[in-house]
Design an enzyme around this catalytic site. Structure first.
Site, short mmCIF file in Angstrom:
data_model
loop_
_atom_site.label_atom_id
_atom_site.label_comp_id
_atom_site.label_asym_id
_atom_site.label_seq_id
_atom_site.Cartn_x
_atom_site.Cartn_y
_atom_site.Cartn_z
N ARG A 153 3.29 -19.94 2.92
CA ARG A 153 2.97 -20.23 4.35
C ARG A 153 2.90 -21.62 4.87
NH1 ARG A 153 2.18 -14.66 5.31
NH2 ARG A 153 0.97 -13.70 4.08
N ARG B 219 0.91 -1.25 -0.03
CA ARG B 219 0.01 0.03 0.07
C ARG B 219 0.99 1.45 0.04
NH1 ARG B 219 -2.83 -4.27 2.08
NH2 ARG B 219 -5.02 -4.30 2.02
N ASP C 226 -4.47 -15.25 7.16
CA ASP C 226 -3.14 -15.87 6.92
C ASP C 226 -2.43 -16.64 7.84
OD1 ASP C 226 -3.45 -14.53 4.23
OD2 ASP C 226 -2.60 -12.66 4.92
C1 S3P Z 1 -4.39 -9.20 2.02
C2 S3P Z 1 -5.51 -9.44 2.14
C3 S3P Z 1 -6.05 -10.91 2.45
C4 S3P Z 1 -4.70 -11.57 2.85
C5 S3P Z 1 -3.69 -11.42 2.05
C6 S3P Z 1 -3.23 -9.95 2.09
C7 S3P Z 1 -4.29 -7.67 1.74
O1 S3P Z 1 -6.52 -11.39 1.33
O2 S3P Z 1 -5.09 -12.86 2.63
O3 S3P Z 1 -2.42 -12.14 2.19
O4 S3P Z 1 -3.10 -7.05 1.84
O5 S3P Z 1 -5.07 -7.00 1.90
P1 S3P Z 1 -8.16 -11.43 1.02
O6 S3P Z 1 -8.57 -10.14 0.87
O7 S3P Z 1 -8.41 -12.01 -0.25
O8 S3P Z 1 -8.77 -12.04 2.30
#
Ligand code: S3P
Length: 437
Positions: free
Chosen positions: A392, A32, A320
């Site tokens: 993971r 981000r 996660d």
């Molecule tokens: C993430 C959101 C999650 C997570 C991914 C990172 C993010 O995914 O599993 O590792 O950075 O917004 P989902 O939005 O598909 O749940």
């Protein structure tokens, strides 16, 4: 397969987890910071950036679109080009293994004047994208994907986006963030309704870039942006990477470890609650806020765990961490039930199936359902496990090796570098007998 490459780990049982450790920077926050820094006015500096393959794929993508990014391996400096300053890439943008890059960038790129094509590796090319494409289309974006609803995604630029009100049909921060980023370019307001909390890093980081997001109960609203203002971001250590050492220290007798500067955002940290319910001894120290994100040092001592029914409302905010949590469950006394976790089937691998396969290979009694798993804790044997190319899964079974009855060999571990470069070396420092074979 060649010997001594980085693709296979072998963990021998024994040893305790000790010391003060720093795991790499947060993956979600690093992505981000790059994305908003690229489209901000002025310069952005990122400290603690995750030098992992996923976040480097995002950096390369913005370089392909004309953004100057200087990464000296510790500090990242971005010369922001402004909301409309990106330029068309001559070639398709390859986002490797990174779902976050694709989903967030598709939102951001839907508001541009130029066309973009996004592709990825074998795993990413199979992951579901209609969840982002359908609502983006209702915002008037023009996109096409494969018939199966997967990459490649082709985005046609030059469409006038309009704000929408949208209730998330799946608890997904990537979907929420995709629409919020498209919302920066959309006329009026974009409101996302989320019935289960998901990580809120995008909301927090937009505020850090001087564009506020309003939150009214479960309604999150962003308005069209005139500009974002470049800033300095300090990225905390990644809670999802810390999770492997939290479980390692908990299940290994004689362990006592502190993980420093870890992000403990309440929309990310439900694993702490789940582990506490199982009887873990975890304490947060030195809690503070940095770049708008709560952080702490996490102190873990080994303890005996017992099985639980994992509360479903905690699942999206620990999503996660389940590979690690399921290894903790395999080492607990009694039964652990995970339900409401169908999203695990569409991660970097089908994580329910990958964990089940690994448990079968190591003699753990587990039963999978469409949306979860039941585990009878107790013995973990040595054996050979396939990570299915999922970072993971590889690290979870490395941790299981600490308390197994014999060595565990894990195949197909290259993708550990997507989120946790230096995992093996840090695990060795912490006291694990882990090597490349
Ligand atoms: C993430 C959101 C999650 C997570 C991914 C990172 C993010 O995914 O599993 O590792 O950075 O917004 P989902 O939005 O598909 O749940």
């Amino acid at each position: 397969m060649s010997l001594n490459d980085n693709s296979r780990f072998r963990v021998k049982p024994g040893g305790a987890i000790k010391g003060r450790l720093v795991v790499p920077g947060d993956k979600s926050i690093s992505h981000r910071a790059l994305m908003l820094g690229a489209i901000a006015d002025g310069n952005t500096t990122i400290h603690g950036f995750l030098q992992g393959e996923d976040t480097l794929a995002t950096a390369k993508a913005f370089q392909q679109m004309g953004v100057e990014i200087d990464n000296d391996g510790s500090l990242v400096r971005i010369k922001g080009v402004g909301l409309k300053g990106l330029s068309e890439s001559n070639t398709p943008i390859d986002l490797g293994n990174s779902g976050t890059s694709v989903r967030l960038m598709t939102g951001l790129l839907s508001g541009q004047l130029f066309n973009t094509e996004l592709v990825g590796d074998v795993s990413l090319m199979t992951r579901p994208m209609l969840r982002i494409i359908n609502p983006l289309r209702t915002m008037n974006a023009e996109l096409v994907c494969s018939e199966k609803g997967t990459l490649p995604i082709k985005i046609s630029g030059g469409h006038h986006l309009k704000g929408i009100e949208y209730e998330l049909p799946v608890a997904s921060a990537q979907l929420k963030s995709c629409l919020l980023l498209a919302g920066l370019y959309a006329e009026g307001e974009t409101t996302i309704i989320e019935n289960q909390a998901t990580r809120d890093h995008t909301e927090r980081m937009l505020s850090a870039f001087s564009h506020s997001v309003t939150k009214n109960k479960n309604r999150i609203t962003v308005s069209q942006a005139e500009k974002l203002v470049g800033t300095e971001i300090i990225v905390p250590a990644d809670f999802s990477s810390a999770a492997f050492f939290i479980v390692a220290a908990t299940i290994t007798p004689g362990s006592d470890v502190v993980l420093e500067n870890v992000g403990v955002n309440p929309t990310r940290n439900a694993m702490l609650k789940i582990m506490a319910l199982m009887g873990a001894d975890i304490e947060l120290q030195n809690e503070r806020v940095q770049s708008g994100e709560p952080i702490a040092d996490i102190h873990i001592k080994s303890s005996d765990l017992h099985g639980i029914d994992i509360p479903e409302e905690l699942v999206p905010i620990a999503i996660d961490e389940f590979p690690a949590i399921l290894v903790a469950a395999a080492n607990a006394t009694g039964t652990t039930n995970l339900t409401g976790a169908a999203e695990l089937r569409v991660k970097e691998s089908d994580r329910i199936q990958s964990m089940l396969d690994g448990f079968i290979a190591t003699g753990v009694q587990a039963l999978a359902s469409e949306e979860g798993m039941t585990i009878e804790g107790g013995r973990i044997n040595g054996g050979e496990v396939n990570s299915h190319g999922d970072h993971r899964i590889a690290m979870a079974f490395a941790v299981a090796g600490l308390v197994a009855k014999g060595p565990i060999v894990i195949n197909d571990c290259e993708n550990v570098a997507t989120s946790f470069p230096g995992f093996v070396e840090l695990a060795q420092t912490a006291g694990m007998s882990i090597d490349y074979v």
